[in-house]
Design an enzyme around this catalytic site. Structure first.
Site, PDB file in Angstrom:
ATOM      1  N   GLU A  23      -1.700  -8.829   4.142  1.00 60.16           N
ATOM      2  CA  GLU A  23      -1.598  -9.277   5.536  1.00 60.16           C
ATOM      3  C   GLU A  23      -2.946  -9.509   6.193  1.00 60.16           C
ATOM      4  O   GLU A  23      -3.037 -10.207   7.206  1.00 60.16           O
ATOM      5  CB  GLU A  23      -0.775  -8.273   6.358  1.00 60.16           C
ATOM      6  CG  GLU A  23      -1.433  -6.930   6.610  1.00 60.16           C
ATOM      7  CD  GLU A  23      -1.175  -5.915   5.508  1.00 60.16           C
ATOM      8  OE1 GLU A  23      -1.177  -4.706   5.818  1.00 60.16           O
ATOM      9  OE2 GLU A  23      -0.991  -6.314   4.344  1.00 60.16           O
TER      10      GLU A  23
ATOM     11  N   CYS B  26       0.841  -1.201   0.000  1.00 54.33           N
ATOM     12  CA  CYS B  26       0.000   0.000   0.000  1.00 54.33           C
ATOM     13  C   CYS B  26       0.879   1.256   0.000  1.00 54.33           C
ATOM     14  O   CYS B  26       1.537   1.535  -0.988  1.00 54.33           O
ATOM     15  CB  CYS B  26      -0.967  -0.041   1.183  1.00 54.33           C
ATOM     16  SG  CYS B  26      -2.317   1.157   1.047  1.00 54.33           S
TER      17      CYS B  26
ATOM     18  N   HIS C 206      -3.683  -5.071   0.566  1.00 54.42           N
ATOM     19  CA  HIS C 206      -3.105  -5.527   1.837  1.00 54.42           C
ATOM     20  C   HIS C 206      -3.118  -7.062   1.918  1.00 54.42           C
ATOM     21  O   HIS C 206      -4.146  -7.662   2.261  1.00 54.42           O
ATOM     22  CB  HIS C 206      -3.891  -4.953   3.022  1.00 54.42           C
ATOM     23  CG  HIS C 206      -3.655  -3.498   3.247  1.00 54.42           C
ATOM     24  ND1 HIS C 206      -2.645  -3.033   4.055  1.00 54.42           N
ATOM     25  CD2 HIS C 206      -4.290  -2.404   2.755  1.00 54.42           C
ATOM     26  CE1 HIS C 206      -2.665  -1.707   4.061  1.00 54.42           C
ATOM     27  NE2 HIS C 206      -3.645  -1.300   3.277  1.00 54.42           N
TER      28      HIS C 206
END
Length: 291
Positions: free
Chosen positions: A183, A86, A181
């Protein structure tokens, strides 16, 4: 035991610790450090040869603002793979000669990303394939700004209708950036993407497990302390409590904790701290009533 490691530079994202969690779930040791460490710090951190890759986290900021943090230049000079997530991708683009601009509309939520270019990071990773044969990823977006021009040497790795550069890669230098993202659990194959980066692209050994950390930490503390005495400020919070428990396990009565009860804890929480560390762990604790 010496572990190969991944360095995560934190630009202030709310989910930076999730990056660390995903890396550790791949049995790779990693540490999170502030993004404003110096170039000398980066070089010293990599000096032992165990640093295998760097991840740049997200942020709420805009890279083109004068007050915004940048990645240390040394990160791109170490010769190790770098993954920007990001804002981390935007910082990479901005610092390496690309262009980042403010978007007309903030993108927040699920998105379908088309994987392009068959890069090492995304090769064979897809949630579904379109009738045209395009590999697609279900991801989570959270950004306002976007990369509008990639730096020299980069090629397009992923895109959406609203974000033409949702991923970019310079495979000669092993630099990768994703606007989404990986994660968070909302990105369904995010863990696979991060594992691809740390295990295959960085080539890091998967030899670290949380269960072994206590043993390693205790041995390290004993070696460092020797026969000296240690004093520790104990607040009752997670950080100091974990540190106190580890150090006490390592050196026992060589540790003295000082617990300042300042009167702002929850009802009876001071007594709970004493019961845990004195009553159960049998640690030496000096309680100061400063209410």
């Amino acid at each position: 035991m010496s572990h190969q490691k991944i360095l995560i530079l934190d630009f202030g994202s709310q989910v930076t610790q999730l990056i660390a969690r995903r890396v550790r779930e791949a049995h790779v040791f990693c540490e999170v450090h502030p993004c404003d460490v110096t170039d000398d710090w980066i070089r010293a951190y990599a000096k032992d040869g165990n640093l295998k890759g760097v991840i740049l986290s997200g942020s709420h900021a805009s890279v083109y603002e004068d007050t915004t943090d940048k990645a240390p230049a040394a990160v791109f000079e170490l010769g190790v793979p770098v993954l920007g997530i990001c804002y981390g991708m935007q910082a990479m683009a901005h610092q390496l000669g690309g262009k980042v601009e403010g978007g007309h509309m903030r993108e927040f939520g699920f998105a379908d990303v088309r994987a392009r270019g068959h890069t090492a990071l995304l090769e064979g990773i897809a949630d579904f394939t379109t009738p045209e044969g395009h590999g697609m990823l279900n991801v989570w977006m959270s950004h306002g700004d976007k990369v509008t021009e990639m730096p020299p040497g980069f090629k397009l790795m992923a895109s959406t209708d609203s974000c033409p550069v949702a991923g970019m890669a310079d495979e000669a230098r092993r630099f990768y950036g994703v606007q989404f993202h990986p994660e968070v659990t909302h990105t369904r194959l995010g863990a696979a993407i991060l594992q691809r980066f740390v295990l295959q692209i960085c080539g890091t050994r998967a030899d670290w497990v949380m269960g072994d950390y206590i043993t390693e930490a205790v041995e390290k503390i004993r070696a460092q302390v020797g026969d000296e005495e240690v004093i520790l400020g104990l607040s009752g919070g997670v950080d100091s409590s974990v540190a106190a428990a580890l150090i006490h396990r390592a050196i026992g009565d060589q540790l003295t904790c000082v617990f300042v009860d300042h009167g702002l804890l929850r009802l009876n929480e001071g007594d709970m701290v004493m019961d845990m560390f004195v009553g159960k762990l049998h640690a030496k604790v000096v309680r100061v009533d400063a209410a």
